[in-house]
Design a protein around this motif. Structure first.
Motif, PDB file in Angstrom:
ATOM      1  N   SER A 272       0.809  -1.218   0.000  1.00  0.00           N
ATOM      2  CA  SER A 272       0.000   0.000   0.000  1.00  0.00           C
ATOM      3  C   SER A 272       0.842   1.268   0.000  1.00  0.00           C
ATOM      4  O   SER A 272       0.411   2.306  -0.504  1.00  0.00           O
ATOM      5  N   PHE A 273       2.047   1.200   0.598  1.00  0.00           N
ATOM      6  CA  PHE A 273       2.906   2.389   0.681  1.00  0.00           C
ATOM      7  C   PHE A 273       4.147   2.279  -0.211  1.00  0.00           C
ATOM      8  O   PHE A 273       5.031   3.124  -0.144  1.00  0.00           O
ATOM      9  N   CYS A 274       4.220   1.261  -1.046  1.00  0.00           N
ATOM     10  CA  CYS A 274       5.447   0.990  -1.792  1.00  0.00           C
ATOM     11  C   CYS A 274       5.654   1.939  -2.968  1.00  0.00           C
ATOM     12  O   CYS A 274       6.767   2.018  -3.504  1.00  0.00           O
ATOM     13  N   ASP A 275       4.642   2.663  -3.388  1.00  0.00           N
ATOM     14  CA  ASP A 275       4.794   3.518  -4.560  1.00  0.00           C
ATOM     15  C   ASP A 275       5.733   4.692  -4.327  1.00  0.00           C
ATOM     16  O   ASP A 275       6.153   5.340  -5.289  1.00  0.00           O
ATOM     17  N   VAL A 276       6.098   4.959  -3.079  1.00  0.00           N
ATOM     18  CA  VAL A 276       7.077   6.006  -2.828  1.00  0.00           C
ATOM     19  C   VAL A 276       8.491   5.528  -3.168  1.00  0.00           C
ATOM     20  O   VAL A 276       9.385   6.345  -3.406  1.00  0.00           O
ATOM     21  N   VAL A 277       8.697   4.218  -3.176  1.00  0.00           N
ATOM     22  CA  VAL A 277       9.998   3.641  -3.543  1.00  0.00           C
ATOM     23  C   VAL A 277       9.714   2.485  -4.510  1.00  0.00           C
ATOM     24  O   VAL A 277       9.801   1.312  -4.139  1.00  0.00           O
TER      25      VAL A 277
ATOM     26  N   LEU B 161      13.668   9.874  15.600  1.00  0.00           N
ATOM     27  CA  LEU B 161      13.111   9.161  14.461  1.00  0.00           C
ATOM     28  C   LEU B 161      13.358   7.660  14.602  1.00  0.00           C
ATOM     29  O   LEU B 161      14.489   7.220  14.821  1.00  0.00           O
ATOM     30  N   ILE B 162      12.292   6.876  14.473  1.00  0.00           N
ATOM     31  CA  ILE B 162      12.403   5.419  14.473  1.00  0.00           C
ATOM     32  C   ILE B 162      12.403   4.888  13.046  1.00  0.00           C
ATOM     33  O   ILE B 162      13.182   4.026  12.677  1.00  0.00           O
ATOM     34  N   GLY B 163      11.512   5.403  12.220  1.00  0.00           N
ATOM     35  CA  GLY B 163      11.408   4.938  10.842  1.00  0.00           C
ATOM     36  C   GLY B 163      10.176   5.514  10.184  1.00  0.00           C
ATOM     37  O   GLY B 163       9.649   6.543  10.589  1.00  0.00           O
ATOM     38  N   GLY B 164       9.708   4.812   9.165  1.00  0.00           N
ATOM     39  CA  GLY B 164       8.542   5.265   8.426  1.00  0.00           C
ATOM     40  C   GLY B 164       8.813   5.263   6.943  1.00  0.00           C
ATOM     41  O   GLY B 164       9.738   4.610   6.455  1.00  0.00           O
ATOM     42  N   THR B 165       8.000   5.990   6.204  1.00  0.00           N
ATOM     43  CA  THR B 165       8.179   6.182   4.770  1.00  0.00           C
ATOM     44  C   THR B 165       8.101   7.684   4.516  1.00  0.00           C
ATOM     45  O   THR B 165       7.931   8.472   5.454  1.00  0.00           O
ATOM     46  N   SER B 166       8.168   8.089   3.260  1.00  0.00           N
ATOM     47  CA  SER B 166       8.037   9.518   2.973  1.00  0.00           C
ATOM     48  C   SER B 166       6.588   9.979   3.039  1.00  0.00           C
ATOM     49  O   SER B 166       6.312  11.168   2.848  1.00  0.00           O
TER      50      SER B 166
END
Length: 329
Positions: free
Chosen positions: A172-177, A273-278
């Motif tokens: 679902s969030f992969c389109d940023v990478v 910051l731990i992590g996440g996406t853009s």
């Protein structure tokens, strides 16, 4: 911090109980009732939705008035195949949001044991539990779910993590990478790749998602979703957006800049910051509930989690929201 991230958010009993609480972002109505303010004053940072959505453009009258025809579905799936580089041996099923597919996938097999590593998006465990599956975090299983990249920490997985007879790869969030996709596994027996249109394109209200898998698997899911599962406007806008490669490239660049800006704002105020996406960032703070309340008192809604006192997740502010966030902190 590391041990907290790896810990299970719930007990085994709760994970297998379909009545277990399913916390999500959003819920702005609840925040308004509790903290006041007019809706237009609020900034919702509790989700990972692009705050600059794809422009809708013009729609034909028949998009609203007529039952969606085969041609509209074909245009959308052709655009999806091009955009994601779907292998020839895989088929594509549009659906009214990825969540509609998540709810149906467990019915593809006789209930057994499903491996879902937490913390992660909790609808997968809830869906499998509702179909009588036992949810586990270790060992061999009949099914495996990975959210790639993971929500909320942005963890990436590998093909070796998808070795179960039924393997679900939620991108679902992969389109940023896009280079990190595991779409090539979609033609492997028992593997389903999920795509969401609401996150990267910022059109969650359109309710559009995709399952990509071998044709026999897609045929079974199609029987479960029924005819005309996707609206005419969603078919039209989805096809147009998936063909707009320039918009996608520019959006990835903007999201990266804004994510870096958000990190600078938050770390300067003591968050780690731990992590996440853009599209969303996960921070470690001293007291997540206090941070959420402080932000809410100036009409900024954030995401905290029932399994952690220190996790605070923020989406990206809209262009006119940065000053409000910086002032609140």
């Amino acid at each position: 911090m590391k041990s907290e991230l790896a810990a299970s958010p719930q007990t085994g009993e709760e994970l297998t109980d379909p009545r277990a609480r399913r916390d999500h972002g959003g819920g702005l109505d609840h925040a308004i009732r509790r903290f006041g303010g007019a809706r237009q004053q609020w900034i919702d940072l509790s989700t990972g939705i692009n705050p600059v959505p794809y422009p809708l453009g013009a729609l034909a009258a028949e998009d609203w008035a007529a039952l969606p025809d085969h041609g509209a579905f074909s245009q959308l799936t052709a655009a999806a195949r091009r955009f994601w580089g779907v292998p020839d041996g895989a088929a594509i099923l549009p659906a009214p949001g990825a969540s509609a597919l998540i709810a149906r996938i467990p019915a593809l097999m006789k209930p057994g044991k499903v491996h879902i590593t937490t913390p992660t998006y909790n609808e997968h465990a809830a869906a499998f539990s509702a179909h009588g599956w036992q949810v586990t975090e270790s060992g061999k299983a009949d099914a495996r779910v990975v959210v790639h990249p993971n929500n909320p920490d942005g963890r990436w997985w590998t093909p070796a993590d998808t070795d179960a007879p039924l393997s679900v790869i939620d991108e679902s969030f992969c389109d940023v990478v896009p280079e990190a996709t595991m779409i090539h596994l979609a033609e492997r027996p028992g593997t389903i790749v999920l795509k969401s249109f609401g996150k990267f394109w910022g059109l969650a209200g359109l309710r559009l998602g995709f399952a990509i898998a071998r044709p026999d698997t897609i045929a079974r899911l199609n029987d479960m979703t029924g005819p005309w599962a996707v609206s005419g406007p969603a078919l039209r806008i989805g096809a147009r957006a998936l063909d707009d490669l320039d918009w996608a490239k520019e959006t990835r660049q903007r999201l990266t800049r804004d994510a870096n800006r958000l990190d600078a704002v938050m770390t300067a105020r003591g968050a780690a910051l731990i992590g996440g996406t853009s599209l969303f960032r996960l921070y470690h703070v001293d007291n997540a509930a206090e941070w959420q309340e402080r932000l809410a008192r100036v009409q900024i809604w954030s995401r905290i989690f029932p399994y952690s006192d220190h996790f605070l997740r923020l989406g990206l502010p809209p262009a006119n929201g940065w000053r409000q966030l910086e002032s609140a902190l």
